[in-house]
Design a protein around this motif. Structure first.
Motif, mmCIF file in Angstrom:
data_model
loop_
_atom_site.group_PDB
_atom_site.id
_atom_site.type_symbol
_atom_site.label_atom_id
_atom_site.label_comp_id
_atom_site.label_asym_id
_atom_site.label_seq_id
_atom_site.Cartn_x
_atom_site.Cartn_y
_atom_site.Cartn_z
ATOM 1 N N PRO A 44 0.785 -1.243 0.000
ATOM 2 C CA PRO A 44 0.000 0.000 0.000
ATOM 3 C C PRO A 44 0.816 1.293 0.000
ATOM 4 C CG PRO A 44 0.164 -0.843 2.215
ATOM 5 C CD PRO A 44 0.904 -1.815 1.350
ATOM 6 N N THR A 82 -14.778 -7.592 7.000
ATOM 7 C CA THR A 82 -13.565 -6.822 6.750
ATOM 8 C C THR A 82 -13.887 -5.334 6.845
ATOM 9 O OG1 THR A 82 -13.796 -6.513 4.354
ATOM 10 C CG2 THR A 82 -12.882 -8.626 5.112
ATOM 11 N N ASN A 84 -13.659 -3.024 4.659
ATOM 12 C CA ASN A 84 -14.253 -2.350 3.499
ATOM 13 C C ASN A 84 -15.663 -2.871 3.206
ATOM 14 O OD1 ASN A 84 -13.895 -4.819 2.262
ATOM 15 N ND2 ASN A 84 -12.870 -3.991 0.448
ATOM 16 N N TYR A 168 -3.194 -3.862 5.759
ATOM 17 C CA TYR A 168 -3.011 -2.785 4.787
ATOM 18 C C TYR A 168 -3.919 -1.591 5.067
ATOM 19 C CZ TYR A 168 0.042 -5.480 1.649
ATOM 20 O OH TYR A 168 1.087 -6.164 1.090
ATOM 21 N N CYS A 169 -5.052 -1.838 5.723
ATOM 22 C CA CYS A 169 -5.983 -0.746 6.033
ATOM 23 C C CYS A 169 -5.352 0.310 6.936
ATOM 24 C CB CYS A 169 -7.231 -1.299 6.722
ATOM 25 S SG CYS A 169 -8.138 -2.478 5.714
ATOM 26 N N GLN A 172 -3.800 2.578 4.160
ATOM 27 C CA GLN A 172 -4.670 3.139 3.117
ATOM 28 C C GLN A 172 -6.029 2.445 3.166
ATOM 29 O OE1 GLN A 172 -2.731 3.606 -0.744
ATOM 30 N NE2 GLN A 172 -4.621 2.959 -1.754
ATOM 31 N N TYR A 175 -8.939 -1.596 1.502
ATOM 32 C CA TYR A 175 -8.539 -2.995 1.454
ATOM 33 C C TYR A 175 -9.509 -3.858 2.268
ATOM 34 C CZ TYR A 175 -3.995 -1.696 -0.530
ATOM 35 O OH TYR A 175 -3.001 -1.225 -1.338
ATOM 36 N N CYS A 177 -9.514 -5.879 4.781
ATOM 37 C CA CYS A 177 -8.752 -6.376 5.930
ATOM 38 C C CYS A 177 -9.705 -7.001 6.950
ATOM 39 C CB CYS A 177 -7.985 -5.237 6.593
ATOM 40 S SG CYS A 177 -6.961 -4.272 5.463
#
Length: 201
Positions: A44, A82, A84, A168-169, A172, A175, A177
């Motif tokens: 990321p 997750t 997102n 990764y969240c 950024q 993702y 996650c």
């Protein structure tokens, strides 16, 4: 802690020698991890200079604990949410019991049912967790530790919280996650592994 003169010198020298390989191995692990965060490696982070904001606690072998691993027979697959809004298929693999900071703790170890379809990750195990540092010194969304089925031997497994890393969240948004399940929230502060991105402590 400090002791007196000769005993002190002898003790500290022994500890220093014993910890050096641990610290060196961890340093190599972290350098590889940071390289994998670059966009060129699928990560990321797009600008190499931003790697300076990837921060870690100092190596601490007291956060490397041996846990008993009790397999969970006939566990039903479920969809782990997750950040997102998507879900990822997982199944509980084992309950890990250990002592950290003088307190008995438990975490559930999972298998990602999609990831293990790939030959190179067939033995992959996933340990997501939150602790008393989450949202303070570390990423509020929790951290992860990777293990392999072969790491469990005779019903025991070593958990090295020094290798706890951010999803990764943390770098950024967007993702998928996995959100650590509520039962994987530790009551103690895990002052080891990766810190919150962008904060220098």
């Amino acid at each position: 802690m400090r002791f007196l003169f000769v005993l002190l010198s002898s003790f500290l020298t022994t500890v220093s020698v014993a910890q050096t390989p641990f610290a060196e191995q961890l340093a190599r692990h972290r350098e590889t991890y940071k390289k994998d965060l670059m966009a060129s490696a699928g990560g990321p982070i797009k600008v190499e200079a931003d790697l300076a904001y990837v921060q870690f606690y100092s190596p601490d072998s007291t956060y490397r604990v041996i846990a008993t691993a009790e397999r969970i027979p006939n566990a039903e697959p479920f969809e782990m949410p997750t950040y997102n809004g998507q879900t990822r298929s997982h199944v509980a693999y084992a309950v890990l019991t250990f002592v950290l900071n003088g307190q008995k703790q438990q975490l559930t170890l999972y298998r990602n049912l999609n990831v293990i379809r790939m030959p190179e990750y067939r033995d992959y195990l996933f340990l997501p967790f939150k602790d008393a540092t989450s949202g303070k010194e570390t990423y509020g969304g929790g951290r992860y530790i990777d293990l392999r089925t072969g790491d469990i031997k005779d019903g025991r497994v070593t958990i090295d919280f020094n290798k706890a890393y951010n999803p990764y969240c943390a770098f950024q948004e967007g993702y998928p996650c996995p959100i650590p399940p509520q039962n994987n929230t530790l009551s103690v502060a895990v002052e080891a592994g990766e810190k919150a991105y962008g904060k220098v402590h």
